[in-house]
Design an enzyme around this catalytic site. Structure first.
Site, PDB file in Angstrom:
ATOM      1  CG  ASP A   1      26.711  62.778 121.747  1.00  0.00           C
ATOM      2  OD1 ASP A   1      25.523  63.022 122.007  1.00  0.00           O
ATOM      3  OD2 ASP A   1      27.076  61.831 121.037  1.00  0.00           O
TER       4      ASP A   1
ATOM      5  CE  LYS B   1      23.756  67.063 120.972  1.00  0.00           C
ATOM      6  NZ  LYS B   1      24.485  65.846 120.570  1.00  0.00           N
TER       7      LYS B   1
END
Length: 963
Positions: free
Chosen positions: A390, A750
């Site tokens: 991230d 993701k």
């Protein structure tokens, strides 16, 4: 799909009503009871292939005449089973103890017109529970009333999601006024709500309050639900009705189960075990065949000194063959290392403490050490090929500072507590001052920020005599919101807190109170948040903020084009951007909106879909006010860490929800992208055809420019198209790029990207690292998940395999700890199989010297203790403390990480080497001892003869094997 709860358990008196059955309020985290511990634990242990195999061998030894005593298999098996059972039993006893403390905690409930003290486990669904300040909620409660007139209270959910900010919860108006036990005892109401689910932030229900002349229906949402485990703050007491109890509370449903991830080493162990089982079966079969081939001659079949009985002569040849085969199987069964699994578990468990003890992984500012949530994956840290990270809070500090804004098409910066415009003198943009004030009020009204309650006590509050605010302490779950509210307060418009359904701001010291009418709940997938307020003049206003991709298409007026240009400029500087807009409602429009919202919020079926439709109806025809740009600084040594990962042969992918320009800017600044790198883009595609064509062009460019490094940027929309029908082509492009940046990513996207790489034909080992709740899905999906102890709560840490305080610690975690763990356990596993080959092969060779009579070469004591003590403990110590290279060398030379990649030390070639080495040493030991002893069979001083086996040879063999 729903449950009906009668408050205070006042069930209907008419008809034949059958109450629903609900769980009691006992929390059960234990696995066993006194009655089921033995059978359940044994069942779980014998599900392991090795344990089950040795159980079969032990039973065979009991049923037939075998050359070794059943003790030789039974005792090691009993030891392994007992040690494991004691460990698991002790851990479960601790869980029982903790459960009893929680279930026996004292609580107060309203019964028979008064407060009754009872134990937590006795709370039933429908009971009215009283909770005092600083106490934790014993069940999931719907708030009925508090000591405040408006029925609000503040709670912290740090034990649930790690967020320390105060969250405000409110009761419906009809119950908020019931502040005494006597009044609550008269309440007649029914709650209908969804069945229990794990999502902490979702609750759908409605309450029907029966009054004298009518029934009033009110919607219930997350703002009405007080979760078990949360703590009451800044409120004297509250009353709530229990809706979910015991193992049906959201806290219990979110209990983290043990990770089911399996490491590459464990898979290799299972493969090796199968190969050795095949070797075992081959040796037993060969020995049985050779025995009958040898006994084909009559003189060896029944020698004069060993005549057969009548029963033996008449027995079935097939049964005798099977019996002999099983006897040889028992004789050679120690080629399978029974203590391997126990030793490996001990090595992993004890070795995991080194991560927590490492002071290089300790962050002094936050007083946080590295944390191990599962020790099953230690060695996997040395095998990582892809890192998915991230951006916000992981690569950056997640400490936002306001830098710039755009209001009505004019850019501003904060200078000495004032907004200073670019390109104008201080008194030029007179027409913009009204927009400035409206923009700052929007910032101060559309947020989830809370103020420290201690600062709002008293008549004057945190104000000086001249009306200027002193320091206010803001709390927010989002650092962006906190930075913007603080910036607005510095330049003249101050958010001073909430009171009931009102929000107060001060513009140039003048207080203005806005009535909060509706909050359009924030959803990360919608990427915007809105509030509807009533201004002091009675005007109904909608304030909306969100990503420019969400706000600009909904805006029909304002300086849209100029603002879009400014947003792109902010993004190129690496700033995080938000657009802000508003809308005025006519009385007729507001009446229609209120009706639609009420219908959607009171729906028990498809409430989210209905609310989304209503929100889209409300959040349209907006007037754009401007945009903000806040800076999120990079964490320390991020660039050096990413470069080290690259040198180690690890590819880094950044997955972020930020916009394209911001993400690219940060990637360049942190070294993820190099200035000399050829940046390829797959963005803003709306159709499969254009996406496929772009992918083909990118693949062509990569082949033509194969000398230089390439970086790929892909956005969420294009990614969805690429994965739909062009997954293979997309993967080909990605694998030929040195770095990949995915922007505008939803949480599930993701995880999908991680799964895509994880399941590709090469099966690379993946690692995901993040700090927020939106990273949990990819952390759980990756082979190894690492949580950052950041400022976005602790959900990532709770759901991770390992947790560290800063991204820079990743280098030592992989290059040092990962390297050591892998080398140590690889050596441990290979050595276990090697030493058992050395031990049992002489037993096989000895059969050629005893006419395959199934005589054992070793004494039973040696067979029993060889695996348990003689050879397990030394290699365990080795596998805990061995450092073949100095840690500083491993960290300073990341290229050494490549030497152990792709399971290099547990592949087929190293396994074949160790196995051949084991057979070679076994031959040396056996024939070396045989040659040393020669033909002498009476070496003892008393002249005793050793038949069929040489005691001195056995002693020498055991000494050599232990050495």
């Amino acid at each position: 799909d729903t449950r009906t709860i009668y408050i205070a358990n006042r069930f209907p008196q008419h008809g034949h009503y059958v109450p629903q059955k609900f769980a009691d309020n006992r929390i059960i985290s234990s696995k066993y009871t006194v009655w089921n511990f033995v059978p359940k634990n044994l069942f779980e242990q014998f599900r392991r292939v090795a344990n089950f195999y040795f159980l079969i061998i032990f039973l065979v030894q009991l049923m037939i005449d075998t050359p070794t005593s059943p003790i030789t298999s039974g005792l090691p098996l009993f030891f392994v089973i007992t040690v494991t059972a004691i460990k698991q039993g002790y851990e479960d006893w601790l869980r029982h103890k903790a459960d009893n403390e929680v279930n026996g905690a004292p609580v107060y409930v309203v019964r028979s017109g008064g407060l009754v003290k009872t134990r937590s486990k006795n709370i039933r669904v429908g009971d009215i529970v009283r909770v005092a300040k600083d106490e934790t909620f014993p069940v999931d409660l719907v708030l009925l009333s508090s000591d405040r007139v408006d029925g609000s209270c503040h709670v912290t959910t740090a034990s649930l999601d790690g967020e320390t900010n105060l969250k405000t919860h409110v009761a419906v108006p009809e119950t908020a006024v019931l502040q005494s036990v006597a009044n609550l005892d008269k309440l007649v109401a029914v709650i209908e709500c969804q069945q229990p689910e794990a999502d902490l932030y979702r609750f759908v229900g409605r309450i029907t309050v029966s009054q004298q002349i009518e029934e009033i229906v009110r919607p219930l949402g997350p703002e009405s639900l007080l979760l078990r485990g949360a703590r009451l703050k800044n409120t004297k007491e509250i009353f709530g009705v229990a809706v979910y109890t015991g193992m049906e509370t959201k806290m219990a449903l979110n209990y983290k189960s043990k990770s089911q991830k399996r490491s590459a080493v464990e898979k290799s162990m299972n493969s090796f075990l199968i190969i050795y089982l095949i070797i075992l079966l081959f040796e037993a079969s060969l020995s049985t065949i050779l025995k009958y081939a040898w006994q084909a001659e009559e003189k060896w079949d029944e020698p004069w000194y060993n005549e057969k009985t009548e029963h033996e002569r008449n027995s079935s040849k097939i049964l005798r063959f099977i019996s002999d085969f099983l006897a040889f199987l028992v004789l050679y069964n120690f080629i399978i290392p029974i203590s391997l699994y126990v030793t490996v578990e001990m090595q992993k468990f004890l070795g995991s403490f080194f991560i927590g003890w490492d002071l290089d992984l300790y962050h002094e500012e936050t007083n946080q050490r590295a944390q191990v949530n599962t020790s099953d994956l230690n060695e996997e840290l040395g095998q990582v090929e892809y890192v998915f990270t991230d951006k916000t809070g992981t690569l950056t500090e997640n400490e936002m500072q306001f830098r710039e804004c755009s209001i009505n098409g004019i850019k501003y910066q904060e200078v000495n507590g004032k907004l200073t415009s670019e390109g104008f003198s201080e008194d030029s943009p007179d027409g913009n001052r009204h927009k400035e004030e409206l923009f700052l009020k929007a910032v101060c009204l559309c947020h989830t920020v809370q103020i420290n309650a201690d600062q709002t006590d008293g008549a004057d509050g945190p104000w000086h005599a001249d009306g200027i605010a002193s320091s206010l302490e803001y709390y927010a779950s989002s650092p962006d919101e906190k930075a913007l509210v603080e910036a607005a307060s510095r330049v003249g418009v101050v958010f001073t807190g909430t009171s009931g359904d009102s929000m107060e701001v001060r513009s140039l010291g003048k207080p203005e109170r806005y009535k909060l009418l509706h909050v359009l709940e924030f959803d990360p997938n919608r990427r915007r948040m809105s509030v509807i307020v009533e201004s002091p003049s009675g005007e109904k206003l909608l304030f909306t903020k969100g990503a420019e991709s969400s706000i600009l298409p909904r805006s029909k007026s304002g300086e849209i084009d100029k603002t879009r240009i400014h947003v792109d400029e902010f993004a190129l500087k690496g700033l995080r951007t938000l657009c802000i807009a508003y809308r005025r409602f006519t009385p007729e429009e507001y009446q229609e909106i209120g009706k639609r919202l009420h219908e959607a919020r009171t729906a028990l079926q498809q409430r989210e879909e209905r609310l989304a439709d209503v929100f889209n109806f409300i959040e349209r025809d907006l007037e754009l006010l401007g945009a903000t740009g806040v800076e999120d600084k990079l964490q320390e040594k991020v660039q050096e860490t990413i470069e080290a990962l690259r040198l180690a042969g690890i590819k880094v992918w950044v997955l972020t929800g930020d916009k394209h320009e911001t993400a690219v800017s940060v990637s360049l600044s942190c070294g993820h992208f190099h200035r000399t790198m050829n940046i390829l883009e797959l963005v803003q595609h709306k159709s499969d055809s254009t996406c496929a064509e772009q992918l083909r062009q990118l693949a062509k460019r990569i082949k033509e420019d194969h000398v230089i490094q390439h970086g790929l940027v892909v956005d969420g929309t294009s990614l969805s198209l690429a994965l739909r029908e062009h997954e293979k082509l997309f993967m080909e492009v990605c694998k030929n790029c040195s770095a990949v940046l995915c922007c505008r990513m939803a949480p599930l996207q993701k995880a999908k990207v991680v799964r895509l790489l994880k399941t590709s034909p090469e099966k690379p080992i993946t690692l995901a690292i993040g700090d927020g709740a939106n990273d949990v899905s990819m952390i759980q999906e990756a082979h190894v998940g690492i949580g950052i102890m950041g400022k976005e709560g602790r959900q990532a840490v709770r759901n991770s395999d390992y947790a560290i305080a800063r991204f820079k610690f990743l280098s030592k975690l992989l290059f040092v700890h990962g390297h050591f763990y892998y080398i140590r356990i690889a050596t441990l596993v290979q050595y276990f199989f090697y030493k058992n080959v050395c031990f049992i092969t002489p037993q096989f060779l000895y059969q050629f010297f005893c006419l395959f009579s199934q005589q054992t070469l070793y004494d039973s004591v040696y067979l029993t203790l060889y695996n348990i003590c003689f050879t397990s403990l030394p290699v365990l110590i080795y596998s805990l403390f061995e450092q073949h290279v100095h840690p500083h060398v491993l960290q300073s030379k990341p290229v050494l990480y490549r030497d152990i990649s792709k399971n290099a030390h547990l592949g087929f070639k190293p396994f074949l080497y160790w196995t051949i080495l084991g057979f070679f040493h076994a031959f040396v030991f056996f024939y070396g001892s045989y040659l040393l002893m020669g033909e002498d069979t009476s070496l003892l001083g008393n002249g005793q003869v050793q038949h069929h086996k040489n005691y001195s040879t056995t002693v020498l063999l055991v000494i050599l094997l232990n050495v």
